[in-house]
Design a protein around this motif. Structure first.
Motif, PDB file in Angstrom:
ATOM      1  N   GLU A 149       0.811  -1.251  -0.095  1.00  0.00           N
ATOM      2  CA  GLU A 149      -0.147   0.024  -0.027  1.00  0.00           C
ATOM      3  C   GLU A 149       0.948   1.157   0.038  1.00  0.00           C
ATOM      4  N   MET A 150       1.784   1.300   0.713  1.00  0.00           N
ATOM      5  CA  MET A 150       2.839   2.510   0.884  1.00  0.00           C
ATOM      6  C   MET A 150       3.613   2.582  -0.600  1.00  0.00           C
ATOM      7  N   ALA A 151       4.011   1.426  -1.170  1.00  0.00           N
ATOM      8  CA  ALA A 151       4.852   1.551  -2.293  1.00  0.00           C
ATOM      9  C   ALA A 151       3.851   2.151  -3.262  1.00  0.00           C
ATOM     10  N   ALA A 152       2.405   1.696  -3.584  1.00  0.00           N
ATOM     11  CA  ALA A 152       1.620   2.285  -4.383  1.00  0.00           C
ATOM     12  C   ALA A 152       1.456   3.637  -4.197  1.00  0.00           C
ATOM     13  N   ALA A 153       1.164   3.847  -3.016  1.00  0.00           N
ATOM     14  CA  ALA A 153       0.851   5.501  -2.624  1.00  0.00           C
ATOM     15  C   ALA A 153       1.977   6.404  -2.957  1.00  0.00           C
ATOM     16  N   GLN A 155       4.492  10.361  -6.981  1.00  0.00           N
ATOM     17  CA  GLN A 155       5.663  10.798  -8.013  1.00  0.00           C
ATOM     18  C   GLN A 155       5.028  11.473  -8.980  1.00  0.00           C
ATOM     19  N   ALA A 156       3.862  11.208  -9.330  1.00  0.00           N
ATOM     20  CA  ALA A 156       3.127  12.194 -10.702  1.00  0.00           C
ATOM     21  C   ALA A 156       2.824  13.582 -10.260  1.00  0.00           C
ATOM     22  N   SER A 157       2.721  13.712  -8.875  1.00  0.00           N
ATOM     23  CA  SER A 157       2.698  15.183  -8.608  1.00  0.00           C
ATOM     24  C   SER A 157       3.916  15.538  -8.011  1.00  0.00           C
ATOM     25  N   GLY A 158       5.364  14.991  -8.160  1.00  0.00           N
ATOM     26  CA  GLY A 158       6.362  15.675  -7.584  1.00  0.00           C
ATOM     27  C   GLY A 158       6.707  15.194  -6.120  1.00  0.00           C
ATOM     28  N   VAL A 159       5.905  14.362  -5.551  1.00  0.00           N
ATOM     29  CA  VAL A 159       6.359  14.123  -4.336  1.00  0.00           C
ATOM     30  C   VAL A 159       7.177  12.801  -4.071  1.00  0.00           C
ATOM     31  N   ASP A 166      11.678  -0.211  -3.484  1.00  0.00           N
ATOM     32  CA  ASP A 166      12.711  -1.185  -3.017  1.00  0.00           C
ATOM     33  C   ASP A 166      12.537  -1.896  -1.591  1.00  0.00           C
ATOM     34  N   GLY A 167      11.880  -0.756  -0.678  1.00  0.00           N
ATOM     35  CA  GLY A 167      11.631  -1.199   0.584  1.00  0.00           C
ATOM     36  C   GLY A 167      10.550  -2.249   0.495  1.00  0.00           C
ATOM     37  N   LEU A 168       9.671  -2.435  -0.394  1.00  0.00           N
ATOM     38  CA  LEU A 168       8.748  -3.377  -0.547  1.00  0.00           C
ATOM     39  C   LEU A 168       9.389  -4.805  -0.899  1.00  0.00           C
ATOM     40  N   GLN A 169      10.536  -4.476  -1.892  1.00  0.00           N
ATOM     41  CA  GLN A 169      11.219  -5.691  -2.283  1.00  0.00           C
ATOM     42  C   GLN A 169      12.075  -6.377  -1.235  1.00  0.00           C
ATOM     43  N   VAL A 170      12.424  -5.760  -0.180  1.00  0.00           N
ATOM     44  CA  VAL A 170      12.974  -6.235   1.016  1.00  0.00           C
ATOM     45  C   VAL A 170      11.740  -6.950   1.723  1.00  0.00           C
ATOM     46  N   GLN A 171      10.745  -6.295   1.981  1.00  0.00           N
ATOM     47  CA  GLN A 171       9.705  -6.886   2.670  1.00  0.00           C
ATOM     48  C   GLN A 171       9.218  -8.168   2.149  1.00  0.00           C
ATOM     49  N   LEU A 215       7.648  -4.793  -8.198  1.00  0.00           N
ATOM     50  CA  LEU A 215       6.918  -4.198  -9.376  1.00  0.00           C
ATOM     51  C   LEU A 215       5.694  -4.884  -9.744  1.00  0.00           C
ATOM     52  N   GLU A 216       5.621  -6.174  -9.586  1.00  0.00           N
ATOM     53  CA  GLU A 216       4.333  -7.035  -9.851  1.00  0.00           C
ATOM     54  C   GLU A 216       3.548  -6.667  -8.684  1.00  0.00           C
ATOM     55  N   ALA A 217       4.198  -6.839  -7.524  1.00  0.00           N
ATOM     56  CA  ALA A 217       3.275  -6.452  -6.301  1.00  0.00           C
ATOM     57  C   ALA A 217       2.510  -5.187  -6.100  1.00  0.00           C
ATOM     58  N   VAL A 218       3.109  -4.371  -6.710  1.00  0.00           N
ATOM     59  CA  VAL A 218       2.597  -2.809  -6.653  1.00  0.00           C
ATOM     60  C   VAL A 218       1.596  -3.013  -7.848  1.00  0.00           C
ATOM     61  N   ALA A 219       1.856  -3.525  -8.785  1.00  0.00           N
ATOM     62  CA  ALA A 219       0.835  -3.515  -9.869  1.00  0.00           C
ATOM     63  C   ALA A 219      -0.269  -4.171  -9.509  1.00  0.00           C
ATOM     64  N   ALA A 220      -0.130  -5.389  -8.852  1.00  0.00           N
ATOM     65  CA  ALA A 220      -1.381  -6.136  -8.384  1.00  0.00           C
ATOM     66  C   ALA A 220      -1.980  -4.991  -7.228  1.00  0.00           C
TER      67      ALA A 220
END
Length: 408
Positions: free
Chosen positions: A118-122, A127-131, A375-380, A403-408
């Motif tokens: 959820e954090m990685a997706a957010a 990023q789209a708005s420069g955050v 990257d944090g999600l990858q470690v998780q 990347l697949e986990a975020v897309a899902a």
């Protein structure tokens, strides 16, 4: 996006061990590096008014609050720095991203894969708005580790065959050491695995440029009951990143995390890897060591000698082969140009200053910093696979790509 007059106003949540390390970095980064933005240490947050007021004064923050939500929502804050136990990372980070704030979050990213996803997706959406967002795997910022990655990327080791990584501590060897938050699954997510295992997982994926694709693991909890903390003091408390006062109370509670985790793994390009994370390695205080063996050579990093790399170059004539000690203190080495003349070594705290530098530069120049929340999600995902493997008799467990986990 609010980067007023190229000033970045930081609000930090949590002020114990990691909060002190992060404060050191925020205090010094603009005095060491010439950066496009000036850091302002605006606000620090903690639950106890007296303690957080004292911490603000001691660590150099302009103000303090006991309400993290007001910090996150404040128009006077540009960057939210999360130095709390893992059980609050997701809630604070998601609120900060939703409020349009840049986020630095300590590792491991979250306590569960679901939270990390959820954090990685957010973070990707923001990023789209420069955050911008970054996960705090600071050992990447040790110059010798960054150099190790560069040398491997340059092909100096050829094909990577073996990764050997261990992170060993001993601060809970005493069965009378109290049941601090790091020993409670609901607060910490896992034990040695997430606390120190996460570092060697990230570091080896970083230096090799390859992700871990599968694991087989054993975990153990050696001391299953511990005294409940009245409050406690000393170096052990400092190691736990927790408060201080008297000795342990008489009652006990269950230790709900692992004391040690050992696993074998495979990397994406076929290398074999071994990992060991323990807080029961008597005599080892903060001993992190990684060795990478390739077809053309070997590189070794040892955190107790963090200004050095050992390099074996198998392409040298046989008569000249041997391990070379590289002293990573030259101006052309990563991060070192701003510090001291060659041979004048740096320490643990400098990696946090380097992290702050990279984050400030990324925000000011409009690029996404690394390690990212993905990257944090990858470690998780690796931590989760290790836990599941250990619960299932060490069965081989695949690791999903982040990347697949975020897309899902």
């Amino acid at each position: 996006m609010s980067t007023h007059h190229s000033q970045l106003r930081v609000g930090m949540v949590g002020y114990a061990f990691m909060g002190a390390a992060h404060s050191q970095a925020w205090r010094t980064v603009n005095r060491v590096y010439d950066l496009p933005a000036q850091v302002r240490m605006s606000l620090v947050c903690g639950r106890d008014t007296g303690k957080v007021a004292e911490a603000a004064d001691r660590l150099g923050w302009d103000g303090y609050t006991t309400d993290w939500r007001s910090l996150v929502e404040s128009d006077e804050i540009d960057v939210v720095d999360i130095c709390t136990p893992g059980d609050s990372h997701a809630e604070i980070a998601l609120a900060a991203l939703a409020a349009g704030k840049h986020v630095l979050c300590e590792k491991p990213l979250a306590n569960t894969v679901a939270e990390a996803r959820e954090m990685a997706a957010a973070a990707v959406a923001a990023q789209a708005s420069g955050v911008r967002s970054m996960c705090g795997f600071t050992y990447r910022r040790v110059p010798a580790v960054t150099l190790m990655r560069q040398m491997i990327a340059d092909g100096r080791l050829g094909t990577i065959r073996h990764v050997r990584a261990a992170y060993l501590q001993d601060w809970i060897v005493d069965p009378q050491f109290p049941l601090v938050w790091r020993l409670q699954r609901d607060k910490a997510g896992s034990g040695a695995l997430g606390d120190i295992g996460a570092h060697i997982i990230d570091m080896t994926q970083y230096v090799t440029g390859q992700r871990i694709t599968g694991v087989s693991a054993i975990t153990e909890t050696f001391v299953k009951q511990r005294p409940l903390p009245a409050e406690y003091s000393g170096l052990a408390a400092q190691a736990a990143g927790d408060g201080a006062a008297d000795g342990p109370g008489p009652e006990t509670g269950p230790v709900t995390v692992d004391d040690a985790a050992v696993f074998v793994a495979r990397l994406a390009d076929g290398a074999l890897a071994t990992y060991e994370a323990s807080r029961f390695a008597t005599g080892r205080k903060n001993a992190l060591r990684i060795e990478i063996n390739g077809s053309l050579g070997t590189l070794v990093f040892d955190l107790e000698r963090l200004n050095e790399l050992e390099f074996y170059d198998a392409t040298r004539p046989a008569a000249e082969q041997g391990f070379t000690r590289i002293l990573v203190t030259e101006a052309e080495h990563p991060y070192m140009s701003a510090w001291w003349p060659p041979g004048h070594i740096i320490g643990y705290e400098h990696s946090f200053t380097h992290q702050a530098r990279d984050l400030v530069e990324a925000i000011a120049t409009g690029v996404d910093p690394a390690p990212s929340f993905v990257d944090g999600l990858q470690v998780q995902l690796v931590l989760d696979a290790v836990t599941r493997s250990a619960e299932q008799g060490s069965s081989w467990t695949d690791v999903e790509p982040a990347l697949e986990a975020v897309a899902a």
